[in-house]
Scaffold this motif. Sequence first.
Motif, PDB file in Angstrom:
ATOM      1  N   UNK A  33      -5.123  -2.428 -16.390  1.00  0.00           N
ATOM      2  CA  UNK A  33      -5.443  -1.889 -15.297  1.00  0.00           C
ATOM      3  C   UNK A  33      -6.024  -2.557 -14.132  1.00  0.00           C
ATOM      4  N   UNK A  34      -6.273  -1.793 -13.009  1.00  0.00           N
ATOM      5  CA  UNK A  34      -6.872  -2.609 -11.946  1.00  0.00           C
ATOM      6  C   UNK A  34      -7.926  -1.733 -11.300  1.00  0.00           C
ATOM      7  N   UNK A  35      -8.704  -2.335 -10.278  1.00  0.00           N
ATOM      8  CA  UNK A  35      -9.631  -1.835  -9.903  1.00  0.00           C
ATOM      9  C   UNK A  35      -9.860  -1.864  -8.415  1.00  0.00           C
ATOM     10  N   UNK A  36     -10.296  -1.326  -7.589  1.00  0.00           N
ATOM     11  CA  UNK A  36     -10.508  -1.275  -6.263  1.00  0.00           C
ATOM     12  C   UNK A  36     -12.074  -1.332  -5.805  1.00  0.00           C
ATOM     13  N   UNK A  69      -1.616  -0.958  -5.539  1.00  0.00           N
ATOM     14  CA  UNK A  69      -2.358  -1.712  -4.734  1.00  0.00           C
ATOM     15  C   UNK A  69      -1.760  -1.936  -3.223  1.00  0.00           C
ATOM     16  N   UNK A  70      -0.547  -1.951  -3.016  1.00  0.00           N
ATOM     17  CA  UNK A  70       0.033  -2.277  -1.617  1.00  0.00           C
ATOM     18  C   UNK A  70       0.109  -0.781  -0.857  1.00  0.00           C
ATOM     19  N   UNK A  71       0.421   0.081  -1.545  1.00  0.00           N
ATOM     20  CA  UNK A  71       0.672   1.319  -0.775  1.00  0.00           C
ATOM     21  C   UNK A  71      -0.859   1.789  -0.483  1.00  0.00           C
ATOM     22  N   UNK A  72      -1.845   1.765  -1.086  1.00  0.00           N
ATOM     23  CA  UNK A  72      -3.274   2.249  -0.902  1.00  0.00           C
ATOM     24  C   UNK A  72      -3.847   1.557   0.419  1.00  0.00           C
ATOM     25  N   UNK A  73      -3.639   0.140   0.449  1.00  0.00           N
ATOM     26  CA  UNK A  73      -4.311  -0.758   1.115  1.00  0.00           C
ATOM     27  C   UNK A  73      -3.278  -0.557   2.595  1.00  0.00           C
TER      28      UNK A  73
END
Length: 452
Positions: free
Chosen positions: A337-340, A165-169
């Motif tokens: 799992x996670x979702x964006x 999450x943090x890398x992507x954002x």
Amino acid sequence: MKPSLAKGTRDFSAGEVVNRRYIISILQKNFELFGFQPLETPSFENLSTLTGKYGEEGDRLIFKILNSGDYAAKANDEDWRAKNSQKLIAQITEKALRYDLTVPFARFVSMNHGQMVFPYKRYQIQPVWRADRPQKGRFREFYQCDADVVGSRSLWQEVELVQLYLRSFSELKVPVTIHLNNRKILSGLAEYAGIADQLIDFTVALDKLDKIGKDGVVKEMQQKGISSESILKLDFLFSQSNDPLENLQLLKEKFVGNETGKKGVEELEFVLKNALEMGVTSEQLKFDITLARGLDYYTGAIFEVKANGVEMGSIGGGGRYDNLTEVFGVKDVPGIGISFGLDRIYLVMEELGLFADQPQHAVQFLFANYGEREALEALKVIARLRDKGIPAELYPENAKLKKQFSYAEKKGIPNLIFYGEQEITQEKITLKNLKDGEQQTIDLQTFLSINL
């Protein structure tokens, strides 16, 4: 009849599509960087696959698809006259548009687990549909970008997903806070308050705290039949400290003899401690005891991501669902799992002005059309530009130059190329920059050696 869009759907212009693809490219790159492999599933599933997985509220938002042919012929006349929609649904529809990507993924795992290597890591970027009331950041058709791991109970997966999450954002330049809780803590709270049999009603109400406030949550709990005594025991939830360790210590005191609650606290401590050891700050990762996420299938960690400084609600979320495949007859396949939320991320980036520097990959050169012979020669040059990855096109008609000029300007093409009979003979091209008006004639080979 004047055409219109269905409520909750949108058209996307070229610039919007380019920006959406930019977001997807960042997410896809990071999914693969973390070892996830792509998967796609059908847009619609059997209705029985989807129902009963999202709670009562979620089930109401599933878009049903009418059976093919004369669907009404098979309906019970009595139910039809009585307008008994619940009984009619089973008679006139067997399919539905997918509500999310997680349940179809669980169905896929259940059907293919014998051929899979576990832990199995997949990412999926596809649209989903919900019959929700459209509003800012909430659509009836929208994209989810999911990353899931099945076949492992290791809490290191939670730590890794925080990193993802943090890398992507960070790469998208969107400042975020990840809110973290554990479903076992919520189950422990329900047990502590003596409402274990009303867990779903409790969590669904609690999940709405940021939307309807404490009074709204209390009112909804009362309407669901949760006693005033139980609500009073849970009052501490609405006055949490900013120190997550202090809040966890308070929970430990309340969970004496409460094994489910204690297990949830231990799991949460593990994730928080190791995420902080990995360099995550307390501003980036927040323990939010009121976070519930109103989906029945979560069993452990639950995530929700919010953009800082923008009124948008969550732009990502997820959690652990160790029992999801059991409903399809396959046991002991834990998952997380996670979702964006692509559409909300887009709105946040637009509001923050983060698309300003994105290249649009627009046509760089428009070749004027002087007639059949010149057009053919122009297309030969255009083909060589395209081989170099440079977008270029020929104006399709031998029209007045004024009209061709106008086309280039309206489309935002920066350069107009004159490649007429004289230029062809001399192996030159005349290039006019439509931004500053400068015009020059150069050798064709010099022109073809450019790199944009």
